[in-house]
Design a protein around this motif. Structure first.
Motif, PDB file in Angstrom:
ATOM      1  N   LEU A  52       9.689 -46.232 -45.702  1.00 49.17           N
ATOM      2  CA  LEU A  52       9.164 -46.329 -44.342  1.00 49.17           C
ATOM      3  C   LEU A  52       8.810 -44.957 -43.768  1.00 49.17           C
ATOM      4  CD1 LEU A  52      11.363 -49.222 -42.961  1.00 49.17           C
ATOM      5  CD2 LEU A  52       8.995 -49.287 -43.731  1.00 49.17           C
ATOM      6  N   ASN A  53       9.447 -43.889 -44.259  1.00 50.65           N
ATOM      7  CA  ASN A  53       9.005 -42.540 -43.901  1.00 50.65           C
ATOM      8  C   ASN A  53       7.558 -42.323 -44.330  1.00 50.65           C
ATOM      9  OD1 ASN A  53      10.940 -41.130 -42.467  1.00 50.65           O
ATOM     10  ND2 ASN A  53      12.031 -40.434 -44.277  1.00 50.65           N
ATOM     11  N   GLY A  56       5.237 -44.248 -42.036  1.00 54.85           N
ATOM     12  CA  GLY A  56       5.111 -43.562 -40.752  1.00 54.85           C
ATOM     13  C   GLY A  56       4.212 -42.340 -40.822  1.00 54.85           C
ATOM     14  N   LEU A  59       0.407 -42.762 -40.179  1.00 54.98           N
ATOM     15  CA  LEU A  59      -0.020 -43.448 -38.961  1.00 54.98           C
ATOM     16  C   LEU A  59      -0.784 -42.588 -37.942  1.00 54.98           C
ATOM     17  CD1 LEU A  59       3.057 -45.766 -38.253  1.00 54.98           C
ATOM     18  CD2 LEU A  59       0.898 -46.310 -39.404  1.00 54.98           C
ATOM     19  N   TYR A 183      12.642 -48.961 -38.067  1.00 56.36           N
ATOM     20  CA  TYR A 183      11.865 -48.430 -36.929  1.00 56.36           C
ATOM     21  C   TYR A 183      12.067 -46.926 -36.804  1.00 56.36           C
ATOM     22  CZ  TYR A 183      10.631 -48.009 -31.889  1.00 56.36           C
ATOM     23  OH  TYR A 183      10.086 -47.655 -30.681  1.00 56.36           O
ATOM     24  N   ILE A 186      10.246 -45.103 -39.709  1.00 57.46           N
ATOM     25  CA  ILE A 186       8.787 -45.027 -39.505  1.00 57.46           C
ATOM     26  C   ILE A 186       8.447 -43.935 -38.494  1.00 57.46           C
ATOM     27  CG2 ILE A 186       6.807 -46.253 -38.519  1.00 57.46           C
ATOM     28  CD1 ILE A 186       7.894 -48.809 -39.800  1.00 57.46           C
ATOM     29  N   THR A 187       9.143 -43.918 -37.371  1.00 57.45           N
ATOM     30  CA  THR A 187       8.824 -42.922 -36.335  1.00 57.45           C
ATOM     31  C   THR A 187       9.211 -41.514 -36.777  1.00 57.45           C
ATOM     32  OG1 THR A 187      10.942 -43.418 -35.226  1.00 57.45           O
ATOM     33  CG2 THR A 187       8.980 -44.575 -34.441  1.00 57.45           C
ATOM     34  N   HIS A 188      10.258 -41.407 -37.598  1.00 57.73           N
ATOM     35  CA  HIS A 188      10.619 -40.104 -38.163  1.00 57.73           C
ATOM     36  C   HIS A 188       9.496 -39.577 -39.047  1.00 57.73           C
ATOM     37  CE1 HIS A 188      12.485 -37.756 -41.562  1.00 57.73           C
ATOM     38  NE2 HIS A 188      12.835 -37.029 -40.523  1.00 57.73           N
ATOM     39  N   ALA A 190       6.342 -40.451 -38.905  1.00 56.12           N
ATOM     40  CA  ALA A 190       5.179 -40.192 -38.057  1.00 56.12           C
ATOM     41  C   ALA A 190       5.274 -38.844 -37.362  1.00 56.12           C
ATOM     42  CB  ALA A 190       5.042 -41.302 -37.010  1.00 56.12           C
ATOM     43  N   ASN A 191       6.490 -38.413 -37.052  1.00 55.33           N
ATOM     44  CA  ASN A 191       6.666 -37.147 -36.350  1.00 55.33           C
ATOM     45  C   ASN A 191       6.804 -35.965 -37.308  1.00 55.33           C
ATOM     46  OD1 ASN A 191       7.844 -35.102 -34.424  1.00 55.33           O
ATOM     47  ND2 ASN A 191       7.677 -36.859 -33.062  1.00 55.33           N
ATOM     48  N   GLY A 261      14.239 -44.079 -32.026  1.00 61.17           N
ATOM     49  CA  GLY A 261      12.934 -44.479 -32.523  1.00 61.17           C
ATOM     50  C   GLY A 261      11.896 -44.608 -31.420  1.00 61.17           C
ATOM     51  N   PHE A 265       8.493 -42.517 -31.165  1.00 62.23           N
ATOM     52  CA  PHE A 265       7.209 -43.237 -31.144  1.00 62.23           C
ATOM     53  C   PHE A 265       6.322 -42.703 -30.022  1.00 62.23           C
ATOM     54  CE2 PHE A 265       4.677 -46.660 -29.250  1.00 62.23           C
ATOM     55  CZ  PHE A 265       3.880 -47.016 -30.333  1.00 62.23           C
TER      56      PHE A 265
END
Length: 333
Positions: A52-53, A56, A59, A183, A186-188, A190-191, A261, A265
């Motif tokens: 999931l990393n 993210g 994205l 969740y 994914i946000t980790h 994305a950042n 998260g 996000f």
């Protein structure tokens, strides 16, 4: 030209190494709580978090653009600046990983880039308005938001569930925490992965003398490097975040991950390169303090906060010193 190309390749390789180290250094950000509450085994959790990393990281590029163009004058960035910044950030990440301290990889990279650029071209080469807006203010505000929001989310959950028996709550939230951990992962991605994308895109723009642009190959390489790093683990930091700081149950783990998260996000969408480490750690602190303030372990918390405070200035001067040393010892393009 040949030396310049070798330097360019070296910068890209070092950036990928940093991204990989970021993955295992910050693996705790996504999976520490789900491991500490025993909802998932460590092996399954790291594979889940790594996958999931990667998702993210694919994205968006808002944070990458901030790193590449928002903090420093791109004209002031040279191969020496980028080499110094990456070596400084890698050294700091490895040192804090060895000590088991969840310091910020984001701040290490940003502090190093700003320090090397300032030593190369003076403080006027830094975009101080953007640094204050997107680095300094979030440095203090995101942990406070994580602490306060984590506290109130936990209080709200206690209020909603106070009549439900503990075995049922644990059973429900053992399942829900898998979702919240995903969740957070994914946000980790994305950042954090975007920060390395920004450095590589900046290296490409510097070498080829083209406008800053985050190409598809950069996004894919950085996403995979972070995912592989997460698979490698980072168990010392996972242990610190997941159990040494405060003991968590599935309900508390869900609250911390949902809080962290959500903050990540929103900041990724706004292109604000906040520290994922600070965000999830203070979310855990807020959740823990909702049980009782004595649930927090002050010595561990103070050690973590000390690492936060010193990361930006230490990496700033470490990268600056490395740039000065490189300039004295080598003649590089």
């Amino acid at each position: 030209m040949e030396l310049a190309f070798l330097l360019f390749i070296s910068i890209v390789v070092l950036a990928i190494i940093f991204d990989y180290i970021n993955g295992f250094h910050d693996a705790a950000n996504a999976i520490a709580t789900v491991v500490s509450t025993k909802v998932l085994s460590p092996r399954i959790a790291v594979i889940y978090g790594a996958s999931l990393n990667v998702v993210g990281a694919l994205l968006g590029t808002q944070v990458a653009t901030t790193i590449g163009t928002g903090l420093v004058e791109t004209q002031a960035v040279t191969s020496q600046v980028l080499l110094s910044a990456l070596v400084s950030a890698i050294v700091w990440n490895l040192l804090t990983w060895f000590k088991g301290l969840p310091s910020s990889s984001s701040h290490a990279l940003m502090g190093s880039l700003m320090g090397a650029t300032a030593f190369a071209a003076g403080s006027s080469s830094l975009h101080w308005d953007k640094i204050i807006e997107k680095v300094i203010i979030p440095t203090f505000s995101s942990p406070i938001i994580g602490l306060v929001l984590g506290y109130f989310v936990m209080v709200a959950l206690y209020w909603l569930l106070h009549k439900v028996s503990l075995p049922i709550v644990n059973r429900w939230f053992s399942k829900l925490q898998i979702i919240s951990a995903g969740y957070m992962a994914i946000t980790h991605g994305a950042n954090d992965a975007q920060k390395t994308m920004g450095i590589i895109a900046l290296a490409v723009a510097t070498y080829y003398q083209t406008p800053f642009h985050v190409s598809a190959w950069i996004i894919i390489v950085c996403a995979l490097a972070m995912g592989l790093g997460t698979v490698a683990g980072g168990w010392k930091i996972i242990r610190t975040v997941g159990s040494k700081m405060v003991k968590l149950k599935p309900l508390q783990g869900f609250a911390a991950e949902a809080t962290g998260g959500t903050i990540l996000f929103l900041t990724a969408h706004l292109g604000i390169p906040v520290s994922t480490t600070h965000t999830i750690t203070t979310s855990i602190m807020g959740v823990g303090s909702a049980q009782r303030f004595s649930a927090l372990r002050p010595k561990v918390v103070m050690n973590i906060m000390a690492a936060w405070v010193v990361t930006l200035p230490t990496t700033f001067f470490l990268a600056g010193g490395l740039f000065w040393l490189m300039q004295k010892c080598f003649t590089l393009p």
